[in-house]
Design an enzyme around this catalytic site. Structure first.
Site, mmCIF file in Angstrom:
data_model
loop_
_atom_site.group_PDB
_atom_site.id
_atom_site.type_symbol
_atom_site.label_atom_id
_atom_site.label_comp_id
_atom_site.label_asym_id
_atom_site.label_seq_id
_atom_site.Cartn_x
_atom_site.Cartn_y
_atom_site.Cartn_z
ATOM 1 N N ASN A 1 0.659 -1.420 -0.168
ATOM 2 C CA ASN A 1 -0.140 0.102 -0.137
ATOM 3 C C ASN A 1 1.271 1.817 -0.479
ATOM 4 O O ASN A 1 1.885 1.478 0.703
ATOM 5 C CB ASN A 1 -1.365 -0.191 1.324
ATOM 6 C CG ASN A 1 -2.265 1.377 0.951
ATOM 7 O OD1 ASN A 1 -1.323 2.053 0.433
ATOM 8 N ND2 ASN A 1 -3.258 0.972 1.496
ATOM 9 N N ARG B 1 4.940 18.243 0.611
ATOM 10 C CA ARG B 1 5.146 19.455 0.293
ATOM 11 C C ARG B 1 5.305 20.170 -0.924
ATOM 12 O O ARG B 1 5.472 21.144 -1.993
ATOM 13 C CB ARG B 1 7.106 19.143 0.378
ATOM 14 C CG ARG B 1 7.760 18.970 1.289
ATOM 15 C CD ARG B 1 7.713 19.625 1.938
ATOM 16 N NE ARG B 1 8.797 21.062 1.368
ATOM 17 C CZ ARG B 1 10.112 21.013 1.583
ATOM 18 N NH1 ARG B 1 10.178 20.445 1.991
ATOM 19 N NH2 ARG B 1 10.964 21.808 0.289
ATOM 20 N N HIS C 1 -3.573 -4.466 7.570
ATOM 21 C CA HIS C 1 -4.412 -3.814 8.647
ATOM 22 C C HIS C 1 -3.501 -3.947 9.749
ATOM 23 O O HIS C 1 -3.587 -5.497 10.522
ATOM 24 C CB HIS C 1 -5.209 -3.074 9.225
ATOM 25 C CG HIS C 1 -6.156 -1.740 9.659
ATOM 26 N ND1 HIS C 1 -6.573 -0.958 8.944
ATOM 27 C CD2 HIS C 1 -5.050 -1.043 10.482
ATOM 28 C CE1 HIS C 1 -6.610 0.686 9.534
ATOM 29 N NE2 HIS C 1 -5.901 0.105 10.876
ATOM 30 N N HIS D 1 -5.877 3.320 -1.261
ATOM 31 C CA HIS D 1 -7.200 3.641 -1.174
ATOM 32 C C HIS D 1 -7.302 5.099 -1.274
ATOM 33 O O HIS D 1 -7.093 5.923 0.543
ATOM 34 C CB HIS D 1 -6.866 3.518 1.009
ATOM 35 C CG HIS D 1 -7.668 3.457 0.931
ATOM 36 N ND1 HIS D 1 -8.107 2.267 2.093
ATOM 37 C CD2 HIS D 1 -9.093 4.248 1.195
ATOM 38 C CE1 HIS D 1 -10.100 2.429 2.330
ATOM 39 N NE2 HIS D 1 -10.171 3.599 1.877
ATOM 40 N N GLU E 1 -8.713 0.161 -2.894
ATOM 41 C CA GLU E 1 -9.978 0.142 -2.507
ATOM 42 C C GLU E 1 -9.572 1.723 -2.013
ATOM 43 O O GLU E 1 -10.019 2.565 -1.691
ATOM 44 C CB GLU E 1 -9.079 -0.307 -0.767
ATOM 45 C CG GLU E 1 -7.852 -1.286 -0.325
ATOM 46 C CD GLU E 1 -7.362 -1.312 0.448
ATOM 47 O OE1 GLU E 1 -6.228 -1.888 1.295
ATOM 48 O OE2 GLU E 1 -7.371 -0.505 1.370
ATOM 49 N N GLY F 1 0.993 -1.133 4.445
ATOM 50 C CA GLY F 1 1.596 0.073 3.871
ATOM 51 C C GLY F 1 2.568 0.789 4.935
ATOM 52 O O GLY F 1 3.093 0.475 5.132
ATOM 53 N N HIS F 2 1.453 0.916 6.053
ATOM 54 C CA HIS F 2 2.237 1.762 6.860
ATOM 55 C C HIS F 2 3.156 1.434 7.492
ATOM 56 O O HIS F 2 3.951 1.830 8.080
ATOM 57 C CB HIS F 2 0.683 1.999 8.637
ATOM 58 C CG HIS F 2 1.596 2.984 9.543
ATOM 59 N ND1 HIS F 2 1.543 4.316 8.642
ATOM 60 C CD2 HIS F 2 1.719 3.039 10.216
ATOM 61 C CE1 HIS F 2 1.782 5.383 10.365
ATOM 62 N NE2 HIS F 2 2.490 4.203 10.972
ATOM 63 N N THR G 1 -8.241 6.417 9.314
ATOM 64 C CA THR G 1 -7.115 5.171 8.606
ATOM 65 C C THR G 1 -8.846 4.604 9.186
ATOM 66 O O THR G 1 -9.701 4.603 9.727
ATOM 67 C CB THR G 1 -7.035 4.525 9.212
ATOM 68 O OG1 THR G 1 -5.733 3.335 8.514
ATOM 69 C CG2 THR G 1 -6.210 4.095 10.603
ATOM 70 N N ARG H 1 -9.382 8.851 -1.040
ATOM 71 C CA ARG H 1 -10.223 9.158 -0.111
ATOM 72 C C ARG H 1 -10.901 10.060 -0.818
ATOM 73 O O ARG H 1 -10.248 10.861 -1.581
ATOM 74 C CB ARG H 1 -10.064 9.291 1.126
ATOM 75 C CG ARG H 1 -9.984 7.758 1.843
ATOM 76 C CD ARG H 1 -9.376 8.375 3.618
ATOM 77 N NE ARG H 1 -9.523 6.670 4.119
ATOM 78 C CZ ARG H 1 -8.751 6.435 4.177
ATOM 79 N NH1 ARG H 1 -7.439 5.824 3.876
ATOM 80 N NH2 ARG H 1 -9.425 4.970 4.758
#
Length: 237
Positions: free
Chosen positions: A7, A18, A190, A43, A70, A213-214, A100, A45
């Site tokens: 992700n 930036r 997740h 994902h 997603e 991802g994170h 999230t 949003r």
């Protein structure tokens, strides 16, 4: 082997802080595939605070592995998915005000809506997955929607595992077993990380794909993205 989909939302967050195009999400997607990742996840949003809708279009031509988009299936999102035609769409019921994703679908309450949305995607040959809590009734509800797969929401597992509670895997293994019996593929995502992914995979033998991802991006700050991807692939093999 379970597929690793990276992700790249956090790369877009860094870029947007930036302005400009540094780091480039398109180049990063190319690189993670070159380093061995078997998929790329985004994902978008509605407020486009990290991945932008245009990113989804730009990535279409460079993602040669699995492309997973997603999101909450609002009309704008549905139109984007039908336009870009990713390998997979993962439906997530996140509201506009959450940082999230924080819950899976109530597949029983939202059955008719999910049937309608999933039918439209499947008519366009897009594989569907539903983000879902590890609850057996919700797995049965997912089957009734016509989805191809479920994605198990793994935050609760990751939290408990970090506290030393390995029994936290049981709801997930039970749900995966039921899903397989019902003919549903199983994905997960997740808060999965290098610390917990091997244990999770060992207990969910039919796991098809993880979206990370994170943690993966955070670990890469210290260990390097190419090295981290290889570490995940080793744990998932």
């Amino acid at each position: 082997m379970t597929k690793l989909s990276v992700n790249i939302n956090k790369i877009a967050t860094l870029r947007n802080s930036r302005g400009g195009d540094l780091p480039s999400v398109v180049q990063f997607a190319k690189d993670v595939q070159r380093f061995g990742a078997q998929g790329v996840t985004i994902h978008p949003r509605p407020d486009e605070r990290h991945i932008r809708y245009q990113d989804a279009r730009d990535l279409k031509s460079v993602v040669h592995t699995e492309y997973n988009i997603e999101g909450n299936p609002i009309p704008k999102f549905i139109d984007l998915v039908l336009e870009t035609k990713p390998t997979q769409v993962t439906l997530v019921p996140d509201s506009v005000d959450v940082i999230t994703s924080n819950a899976g679908w109530d597949t029983i309450k939202n059955k008719d809506f999910l049937i309608e949305v999933i039918s439209e995607f499947k008519r366009n040959n897009i594989r569907t997955s539903i983000f879902i809590d590890p609850d057996l009734q919700q797995i049965e509800g997912a089957k009734a929607t016509g989805t191809d797969r479920i994605e198990l929401y793994t935050e609760a597992f990751a939290h408990q595992y970090g506290l030393g509670n390995k029994n936290a895997i049981k709801p997930y293994s039970d749900c995966a077993t039921l899903a397989n019996q019902l003919g549903l593929g199983v994905n997960a995502g997740h808060d999965l990380s290098l610390d917990n992914i091997k244990f999770f995979k060992e207990n969910i033998e039919t796991l098809l794909e993880v979206s990370i991802g994170h943690a993966l991006i955070s670990e890469s700050l210290y260990l390097g993205i190419e090295n981290v991807i290889q570490m995940y692939l080793h744990r998932l093999s």
